[in-house]
Write an enzyme that holds these catalytic residues in place. Structure first.
Site, PDB file in Angstrom:
ATOM      1  N   ASP A  16       3.455   0.279   7.992  1.00 45.06           N
ATOM      2  CA  ASP A  16       2.838   0.996   6.975  1.00 45.06           C
ATOM      3  C   ASP A  16       2.321   2.436   7.283  1.00 45.06           C
ATOM      4  O   ASP A  16       2.495   3.487   6.780  1.00 45.06           O
ATOM      5  CB  ASP A  16       1.717   0.155   6.231  1.00 45.06           C
ATOM      6  CG  ASP A  16       2.248  -0.996   5.627  1.00 45.06           C
ATOM      7  OD1 ASP A  16       3.307  -0.990   5.046  1.00 45.06           O
ATOM      8  OD2 ASP A  16       1.606  -1.833   5.814  1.00 45.06           O
ATOM      9  N   ARG A  95     -12.399  -3.017  10.421  1.00 48.23           N
ATOM     10  CA  ARG A  95     -12.059  -1.887   9.487  1.00 48.23           C
ATOM     11  C   ARG A  95     -13.480  -0.719   9.588  1.00 48.23           C
ATOM     12  O   ARG A  95     -13.145   0.467   9.526  1.00 48.23           O
ATOM     13  CB  ARG A  95     -11.934  -2.193   8.040  1.00 48.23           C
ATOM     14  CG  ARG A  95     -10.491  -2.952   7.891  1.00 48.23           C
ATOM     15  CD  ARG A  95      -9.424  -2.268   8.542  1.00 48.23           C
ATOM     16  NE  ARG A  95      -8.049  -2.770   8.287  1.00 48.23           N
ATOM     17  CZ  ARG A  95      -7.241  -3.048   9.453  1.00 48.23           C
ATOM     18  NH1 ARG A  95      -7.624  -3.113  10.617  1.00 48.23           N
ATOM     19  NH2 ARG A  95      -6.193  -3.656   9.024  1.00 48.23           N
ATOM     20  N   SER A 175       3.690  -9.107   7.677  1.00 50.46           N
ATOM     21  CA  SER A 175       2.425  -8.192   7.699  1.00 50.46           C
ATOM     22  C   SER A 175       1.619  -8.646   8.828  1.00 50.46           C
ATOM     23  O   SER A 175       0.829  -9.636   8.556  1.00 50.46           O
ATOM     24  CB  SER A 175       1.810  -7.702   6.666  1.00 50.46           C
ATOM     25  OG  SER A 175       0.745  -7.031   6.640  1.00 50.46           O
TER      26      SER A 175
END
Ligand code: ARG
Length: 403
Positions: A16, A95, A175
């Site tokens: 991505d 994150r 993914s």
């Protein structure tokens, strides 16, 4: 000359974000890529070279493994963090740290915008957007082309292949998101939750049938609720995690398969590998139970769940997290001692514990000797303790064998 300004891209090197890099270049941005090393081993190799080949003007690889281990993963140990009782939060924990590093570079290079490769269907967009906004304020743009253009994985794959870039290691089929704490595998055949995950999705854990015939014994020492040594050897947080991932994974323990409720209103089938995380949380929980009073133990579960939900939901910046952590830290002060574990062909069990501040008394619990309540004391306690329940049951007409 780039016409649209300078953008700092959170670049993992995967499918991505590689497609995003191409798109941003095509749109006329000058792209600075930042790869934060949080222990992913799959796509890190050659990441800088790939970034330059795809058109980055500048690239940074930042080693944040120790920071991730000590300031993020170990907080999760103290909070026994398992989202919906299953997921050790690897991606969710990484994150905010990635966003922090990206924000630091964005400030350093005077970026006009930052970019990430999140889709509009997942949790990561919430985690990135919220932390980037917090660190960078409202004036900077956040570009998320996968989300805004509804870019599918097959389109990204096509785009990269047409430019001569290879996508390997299962990244074409699934993914995959990896860091020290968790390896996450989504998509492809896994999207049918009725089917068992094929063996090929696993990389950190051996098929339990092929695991060694002798069990692995581990002795983990905790202080202040965090592990400090394994089998008598003191190790840094990062080393403890990577050591356990390998040692425990080699015995086939650490696989997770569950249905997860995302922040965005969807259920997803998630497959994870997290040998170290599951081992440490299991050991830590056992030690807490040995140390805490029943009231503490029950209340702690509420704190743990609140912390895990908040982190999963992308609210690392929510001030409540700090209040929860203050309580969690305070409760972990006395969580110290040794936990013995046995790992055998895909299973893991705590087989012994020695807590340094425990109210457990071998003497008191022994049926043959030691402390016994006086007969009257015990009888009176049972009578008064159960009185409320018996009275309520009678009042509702449930007595007489119907309870
Ligand atoms: N469901 C996990 C989470 O929201 C993992 C997401 C990333 N995984 C991936 N394979 N891309 O934290």
């Amino acid at each position: 000359m780039a016409g649209k300004g300078r953008v700092v891209l959170a670049y993992s090197g995967g499918l991505d974000t590689s497609a995003v890099l191409l798109l941003l270049k095509e749109e006329g941005y000058e792209v600075v890529t930042v790869t934060v090393d949080v222990g992913q081993e799959d796509v890190l190799e050659g990441v800088e070279e790939r970034a330059y080949k795809l058109g980055a003007t500048e690239h940074y690889t930042i080693n944040a493994k120790e920071e991730f281990a000590s300031k993020y993963a170990f907080k999760a140990v103290k909070a026994n963090a398992l989202y919906e009782d299953k997921y050790p939060l690897g991606t969710a924990l990484a994150r905010p740290l990635i966003a922090l590093k990206v924000a630091e570079i964005a400030k350093k290079v005077g970026a006009d915008a930052v970019a990430h490769g999140c889709t509009g269907k997942g949790n990561d967009q919430v985690r990135f957007d919220s932390t980037l906004r917090y660190y960078l304020g409202d004036d900077i743009g956040i570009l998320a082309p996968v989300r805004s253009l509804k870019l599918t994985r097959s389109k990204s794959l096509e785009m990269l292949r047409s430019k001569g870039f290879k996508v390997e290691g299962g990244h074409d089929k699934y993914s995959i998101d990896e860091n020290l704490w968790t390896r996450s595998i989504e998509g492809g055949v896994l999207d049918d939750p009725s089917k068992e995950p094929p063996e090929e999705v696993f990389a950190w854990t051996i098929d339990p049938r092929k695991a060694p015939d002798d069990p692995l014994y581990l002795e983990i020492e905790f202080r202040g609720g965090v592990p400090v040594a394994v089998n008598g050897e003191r190790m840094q947080p990062e080393k403890i995690i990577s050591y356990l991932n390998r040692a425990v994974g080699a015995h086939g323990f650490g696989r997770i398969d569950h249905i997860e409720n995302r922040v965005v209103g969807l259920k997803s089938r998630e497959v994870y590998e997290a040998p170290a995380a599951l081992t440490l949380i299991e050991a830590h929980r056992d030690l807490e139970k040995t140390v805490y009073t029943p009231l503490e133990y029950r209340f702690k579960r509420t704190l743990d769940q609140a912390w895990s939900d908040l982190v999963y939901n992308g609210l690392w910046v929510e001030p409540l997290r700090l209040h929860l952590e203050a309580a969690i830290d305070s409760m972990n002060r006395f969580v110290a001692g040794l936990v013995k574990l046995k790992v055998y062909k895909g299973s893991l069990q705590v087989v012994g514990r020695e807590a340094w501040y425990t109210s457990y008394s071998h003497e008191a619990i022994d049926y043959n000797k030691g402390w016994y309540p006086e007969g009257m004391e015990a009888e009176g306690f049972v009578k008064i303790y159960t009185m409320h329940s018996i009275a309520a049951a009678k009042a509702r007409g449930l007595a007489g064998g119907e309870v």
